[in-house]
Design a protein around this motif. Structure first.
Motif, PDB file in Angstrom:
ATOM      1  N   UNK A 185     -11.243   2.110  14.805  1.00 44.56           N
ATOM      2  CA  UNK A 185      -9.893   1.961  15.312  1.00 44.56           C
ATOM      3  C   UNK A 185      -9.715   2.990  16.382  1.00 44.56           C
ATOM      4  N   UNK A 186      -8.666   2.860  17.281  1.00 42.21           N
ATOM      5  CA  UNK A 186      -8.284   3.402  18.418  1.00 42.21           C
ATOM      6  C   UNK A 186      -7.771   4.921  17.624  1.00 42.21           C
ATOM      7  N   UNK A 187      -7.884   6.061  18.492  1.00 38.75           N
ATOM      8  CA  UNK A 187      -7.347   7.344  17.871  1.00 38.75           C
ATOM      9  C   UNK A 187      -6.034   7.268  17.514  1.00 38.75           C
ATOM     10  N   UNK A 188      -5.107   6.761  18.235  1.00 35.53           N
ATOM     11  CA  UNK A 188      -3.558   6.559  17.651  1.00 35.53           C
ATOM     12  C   UNK A 188      -3.520   5.916  16.172  1.00 35.53           C
ATOM     13  N   UNK A 189      -4.191   4.898  16.222  1.00 29.10           N
ATOM     14  CA  UNK A 189      -4.204   4.174  14.879  1.00 29.10           C
ATOM     15  C   UNK A 189      -4.988   4.891  13.669  1.00 29.10           C
ATOM     16  N   UNK A 190      -5.956   5.496  14.154  1.00 25.43           N
ATOM     17  CA  UNK A 190      -6.602   6.307  13.082  1.00 25.43           C
ATOM     18  C   UNK A 190      -5.773   7.377  12.393  1.00 25.43           C
ATOM     19  N   UNK A 191      -4.982   8.170  13.529  1.00 22.77           N
ATOM     20  CA  UNK A 191      -3.962   9.100  13.100  1.00 22.77           C
ATOM     21  C   UNK A 191      -2.904   8.655  12.276  1.00 22.77           C
ATOM     22  N   UNK A 192      -2.386   7.482  12.608  1.00 18.69           N
ATOM     23  CA  UNK A 192      -1.438   6.725  11.796  1.00 18.69           C
ATOM     24  C   UNK A 192      -1.836   6.381  10.410  1.00 18.69           C
ATOM     25  N   UNK A 193      -3.001   5.908  10.212  1.00 19.54           N
ATOM     26  CA  UNK A 193      -3.513   5.773   9.120  1.00 19.54           C
ATOM     27  C   UNK A 193      -3.759   6.975   8.070  1.00 19.54           C
ATOM     28  N   UNK A 194      -4.205   7.858   8.711  1.00 19.55           N
ATOM     29  CA  UNK A 194      -4.521   9.136   8.022  1.00 19.55           C
ATOM     30  C   UNK A 194      -3.012   9.845   7.757  1.00 19.55           C
ATOM     31  N   UNK A 195      -2.083   9.670   8.367  1.00 16.91           N
ATOM     32  CA  UNK A 195      -0.793  10.053   8.124  1.00 16.91           C
ATOM     33  C   UNK A 195      -0.353   9.276   6.788  1.00 16.91           C
ATOM     34  N   UNK A 196      -0.335   8.008   6.793  1.00 16.08           N
ATOM     35  CA  UNK A 196      -0.013   7.101   5.725  1.00 16.08           C
ATOM     36  C   UNK A 196      -0.868   7.476   4.311  1.00 16.08           C
ATOM     37  N   UNK A 197      -1.957   7.782   4.512  1.00 15.35           N
ATOM     38  CA  UNK A 197      -2.623   8.265   3.411  1.00 15.35           C
ATOM     39  C   UNK A 197      -2.296   9.695   2.829  1.00 15.35           C
ATOM     40  N   UNK A 198      -2.026  10.499   3.852  1.00 11.77           N
ATOM     41  CA  UNK A 198      -1.583  11.867   3.346  1.00 11.77           C
ATOM     42  C   UNK A 198       0.040  11.798   2.685  1.00 11.77           C
ATOM     43  N   UNK A 199       0.593  10.736   3.314  1.00  6.60           N
ATOM     44  CA  UNK A 199       2.018  10.740   2.689  1.00  6.60           C
ATOM     45  C   UNK A 199       1.990  10.181   1.226  1.00  6.60           C
ATOM     46  N   UNK A 200       0.840   9.951   0.702  1.00 11.45           N
ATOM     47  CA  UNK A 200       0.740   9.455  -0.760  1.00 11.45           C
ATOM     48  C   UNK A 200       1.534  10.733  -1.721  1.00 11.45           C
ATOM     49  N   UNK A 201       1.549  11.784  -1.279  1.00 11.74           N
ATOM     50  CA  UNK A 201       2.363  12.972  -1.944  1.00 11.74           C
ATOM     51  C   UNK A 201       3.762  12.569  -1.931  1.00 11.74           C
ATOM     52  N   UNK A 202       4.346  11.644  -1.067  1.00 15.40           N
ATOM     53  CA  UNK A 202       5.836  11.319  -1.030  1.00 15.40           C
ATOM     54  C   UNK A 202       6.088  10.038  -2.049  1.00 15.40           C
ATOM     55  N   UNK A 203       4.923   9.612  -2.715  1.00 12.19           N
ATOM     56  CA  UNK A 203       5.366   8.487  -3.710  1.00 12.19           C
ATOM     57  C   UNK A 203       5.563   9.168  -4.729  1.00 12.19           C
ATOM     58  N   UNK A 204       6.628   8.598  -5.523  1.00 11.52           N
ATOM     59  CA  UNK A 204       7.085   8.656  -6.932  1.00 11.52           C
ATOM     60  C   UNK A 204       6.667   7.595  -7.649  1.00 11.52           C
ATOM     61  N   UNK A 205       5.606   7.365  -8.361  1.00 11.47           N
ATOM     62  CA  UNK A 205       5.121   6.143  -8.940  1.00 11.47           C
ATOM     63  C   UNK A 205       4.780   6.250 -10.287  1.00 11.47           C
ATOM     64  N   UNK A 206       5.484   7.038 -11.310  1.00 16.08           N
ATOM     65  CA  UNK A 206       5.136   7.489 -12.702  1.00 16.08           C
ATOM     66  C   UNK A 206       5.013   6.314 -13.679  1.00 16.08           C
TER      67      UNK A 206
END
Ligand code: THU
Length: 160
Positions: free
Chosen positions: A19-40
């Motif tokens: 991926x381009x550096x921008x896309x890689x960064x965005x995907x990493x942000x999305x992965x880190x945002x798993x902490x924002x999910x509330x899916x009990x």
């Protein structure tokens, strides 16, 4: 009788290294945002991040409710965040990813029908394509050039 075929082109990257550096960064942000999910209830944690034309990145995760039909998809949550924080911002790319306690997700998951319709409204409204990047918890990354390509024969406001 006539027949038409509506196609979707998907670019497939075997790893984030392609991926381009921008896309890689965005995907990493999305992965880190798993902490924002509330899916009990489903234990299916979806997270989405968007890169805006003003270089800001916003993220959100799905928000579940004991009353199941009230669950909000991650895409809806992040789109609402954009609309309230940067109402006139154009979304260049959205990355969507998932982690599940129930199984290994090694293929991309694709936005549900309701999310596709909602994303299409934003895309039409901003008058420019919104790229979509999809990845499971691991595995290949799919790139779509626009929301429209995810929703062929779509319904939109031009007929109203
Ligand atoms: N989900 C999303 O967040 N996005 C989608 O596009 C598909 C489904 C969420 C909703 C629910 O919290 C969980 O995934 C299981 O359906």
């Amino acid at each position: 009788m006539k027949e038409i075929t509506l196609g979707t082109t998907i670019k497939i990257y075997e790893s984030v290294d392609e991926l381009s550096p921008n896309d890689r960064k965005l995907l990493l942000e999305a992965k880190n945002a798993v902490t924002k999910s509330y899916a009990p209830y489903s234990n299916f944690k979806v997270s989405a991040s968007v890169l805006l034309h003003n270089d800001k990145i916003l993220s959100g995760g799905n928000q579940e409710n004991a009353s199941f039909p009230l669950c909000l998809c991650a895409e809806m949550v992040v789109m609402s965040t954009v609309a309230s924080k940067y109402p006139n911002a154009k979304i260049l790319t959205m990355a969507i990813t998932v982690q599940s306690k129930n199984k290994d997700i090694d293929m991309p998951i694709s936005p549900c029908g309701a999310c596709r319709q909602t994303l299409l409204e934003y895309e039409n409204r901003q008058g420019q394509a919104m790229r979509i990047l999809l990845q499971g918890d691991k595995g290949p990354i799919y790139e779509l050039e626009s929301v429209k390509s995810l929703l062929p024969l779509s319904f939109d406001g031009s007929v109203l």
